[in-house]
Design an enzyme around this catalytic site. Structure first.
Site, PDB file in Angstrom:
ATOM      1  N   GLY A 170       5.800 -13.864  -3.695  1.00 46.31           N
ATOM      2  CA  GLY A 170       5.322 -14.460  -2.461  1.00 46.31           C
ATOM      3  C   GLY A 170       3.814 -14.652  -2.533  1.00 46.31           C
ATOM      4  O   GLY A 170       3.240 -14.800  -3.619  1.00 46.31           O
ATOM      5  N   SER A 191      12.829 -11.764  -8.538  1.00 45.07           N
ATOM      6  CA  SER A 191      13.344 -11.246  -7.274  1.00 45.07           C
ATOM      7  C   SER A 191      14.695 -11.905  -7.065  1.00 45.07           C
ATOM      8  O   SER A 191      15.047 -12.866  -7.761  1.00 45.07           O
ATOM      9  CB  SER A 191      12.404 -11.507  -6.092  1.00 45.07           C
ATOM     10  OG  SER A 191      12.334 -12.883  -5.797  1.00 45.07           O
ATOM     11  N   THR A 250       1.927  -1.246  -4.216  1.00 49.15           N
ATOM     12  CA  THR A 250       1.081  -1.394  -3.036  1.00 49.15           C
ATOM     13  C   THR A 250       1.883  -1.984  -1.882  1.00 49.15           C
ATOM     14  O   THR A 250       1.298  -2.451  -0.910  1.00 49.15           O
ATOM     15  CB  THR A 250      -0.125  -2.305  -3.347  1.00 49.15           C
ATOM     16  OG1 THR A 250       0.349  -3.567  -3.848  1.00 49.15           O
ATOM     17  CG2 THR A 250      -1.052  -1.670  -4.371  1.00 49.15           C
ATOM     18  N   ARG A 252       5.632  -0.803  -0.269  1.00 50.74           N
ATOM     19  CA  ARG A 252       6.121   0.274   0.576  1.00 50.74           C
ATOM     20  C   ARG A 252       6.730   1.348  -0.307  1.00 50.74           C
ATOM     21  O   ARG A 252       7.427   1.051  -1.290  1.00 50.74           O
ATOM     22  CB  ARG A 252       7.159  -0.230   1.589  1.00 50.74           C
ATOM     23  CG  ARG A 252       6.595  -1.104   2.693  1.00 50.74           C
ATOM     24  CD  ARG A 252       5.627  -0.335   3.577  1.00 50.74           C
ATOM     25  NE  ARG A 252       5.088  -1.116   4.670  1.00 50.74           N
ATOM     26  CZ  ARG A 252       3.983  -1.853   4.609  1.00 50.74           C
ATOM     27  NH1 ARG A 252       3.308  -1.930   3.469  1.00 50.74           N
ATOM     28  NH2 ARG A 252       3.554  -2.522   5.671  1.00 50.74           N
ATOM     29  N   GLU A 281       4.086   9.503   4.503  1.00 53.45           N
ATOM     30  CA  GLU A 281       2.633   9.351   4.636  1.00 53.45           C
ATOM     31  C   GLU A 281       2.164  10.033   5.914  1.00 53.45           C
ATOM     32  O   GLU A 281       2.799   9.878   6.949  1.00 53.45           O
ATOM     33  CB  GLU A 281       2.259   7.864   4.638  1.00 53.45           C
ATOM     34  CG  GLU A 281       2.635   7.145   3.346  1.00 53.45           C
ATOM     35  CD  GLU A 281       2.326   5.649   3.384  1.00 53.45           C
ATOM     36  OE1 GLU A 281       1.737   5.171   4.392  1.00 53.45           O
ATOM     37  OE2 GLU A 281       2.680   4.950   2.416  1.00 53.45           O
ATOM     38  N   HIS A 300      -2.735   4.336   1.204  1.00 51.14           N
ATOM     39  CA  HIS A 300      -2.246   3.149   1.931  1.00 51.14           C
ATOM     40  C   HIS A 300      -3.415   2.340   2.475  1.00 51.14           C
ATOM     41  O   HIS A 300      -3.493   2.032   3.668  1.00 51.14           O
ATOM     42  CB  HIS A 300      -1.291   3.556   3.054  1.00 51.14           C
ATOM     43  CG  HIS A 300      -0.363   2.443   3.463  1.00 51.14           C
ATOM     44  ND1 HIS A 300       0.870   2.675   4.011  1.00 51.14           N
ATOM     45  CD2 HIS A 300      -0.490   1.092   3.392  1.00 51.14           C
ATOM     46  CE1 HIS A 300       1.465   1.509   4.265  1.00 51.14           C
ATOM     47  NE2 HIS A 300       0.647   0.540   3.894  1.00 51.14           N
TER      48      HIS A 300
END
Length: 333
Positions: A170, A191, A250, A252, A281, A300
């Site tokens: 994306g 993907s 980076t 989830r 987290e 994050h």
């Protein structure tokens, strides 16, 4: 850096307007008050600015709030917490999605949820490449060795001629591809619904899932969290990776099976991992990832830049003002 804490601005009730309590939470860098002049709201309402709000503290701190502005995924608003926030009417979140929000539960309680723009999404790409370069050049180890009086901690690797494998192509995946190509890397992507046409437009080769994991020197994840992607990088995929390959996440945390990754890192079956996101987290103090030497960890911060937070707080202020005027904007629920 501003320490977590609470600063309160007591507004003066304006004739004809009912005073409401507005809480801006997880503003532990103090940018909310730098980015926006909240005084137009403080003229009629009570403003509370809080640092990091842990889940365990949320009910007590926020019980009187009718409007809450939260940074992305810092505090979990689930049905249990919402039951203890009887006054809540508006929740504004950074971004247009937030995995920490139970949207059906919020809707059931009649709470309006509004979002903000992300700002500058390439900030996540910048961080992902920072993690790649930090690992291949052993930057953290070099810095630490020099500070301790040593010299020449490790011999790094180059990226030219190496293969970058992208899970997802994306906007962020495309940004990763452009940098990889500039470094002279071969870039491949996979993907579930990725097409050869999309890959060709980005100068990237479409490969199968097995080929991506089995032949890439660096694998970087750029997919949205969903039931389909949860656990997508599991024990089998990690086992297929080359022994010197790097995994970068980076996106989830739950996209990667954390236990399988920890085992592979501990046993030296992959070269290392650069992680900005985790299954839980903040990362627990005793989590094994904190003690593994072949990791580079950040908290994050992919999209969390000063520029992005200023955009998000400006739009948060706009969302609160619009809702108070009866014209909510960027409604998520």
């Amino acid at each position: 850096m501003r320490q977590a804490g609470t600063a309160r601005i007591l507004g003066r009730a304006t004739t004809g307007l009912r005073q409401m309590r507005i809480a801006v939470i997880n503003d532990y860098h103090g940018l909310a008050q730098q980015a926006v002049d909240w005084q137009d709201l403080a003229a009629a309402h009570v403003l509370d600015f809080h640092g990091r709000v842990a889940d365990a503290d949320a009910a007590a701190l926020l019980a009187e709030a009718e409007i809450i502005v939260t940074a992305r995924e810092e505090t979990r608003f689930d049905a249990a917490l919402l039951a203890r926030l009887p006054r809540l009417k508006l929740l504004v979140t950074h971004g247009m999605s937030n995995a920490a929000l139970d949207l059906p539960a919020l809707a059931a309680r009649g709470v309006t949820v509004c979002g903000t723009a992300l700002g500058y999404p390439m900030a996540t790409v910048e961080l992902a490449w920072g993690l790649v370069l930090g690992l291949v050049k052993h930057i953290a180890a070099e810095d630490r060795t020099i500070r301790e009086g040593g010299w020449g901690a490790a011999l790094g690797r180059g990226l030219t001629g190496r293969r970058l494998g992208l899970l997802g192509l994306g906007q962020l995946g495309e940004g990763m591809a452009r940098v990889g190509l500039a470094f002279g890397m071969q870039v491949v992507a996979w993907s579930e619904n990725l097409t050869a046409e999309r890959c060709a437009a980005c100068g990237v080769q479409l490969v199968g899932r097995e080929a991506l994991f089995g032949a890439s020197d660096v694998i970087s994840i750029h997919m949205r969290m969903s039931p389909r992607t949860r656990g997508l990088v599991g024990a089998a995929e990690i086992a297929a990776m080359r022994p010197d390959a790097l995994l970068i996440n980076t996106s989830r945390g739950p996209i990667v099976e954390e236990a399988a990754l920890v085992a592979a890192l501990r046993e030296g079956r992959i070269g290392g991992a650069g992680l900005d996101v985790f299954s839980q987290e903040p990362l627990p103090a005793d989590h094994p990832l904190r003690s593994l030497p072949n990791t580079l960890l950040t908290s994050h911060i992919g999209g969390r830049t000063q520029e992005n937070f200023r955009v998000r707080y400006r739009e948060s202020h706009e969302a609160v003002a619009a809702w108070l005027a009866g014209r909510p904007v960027r409604v998520l629920s």
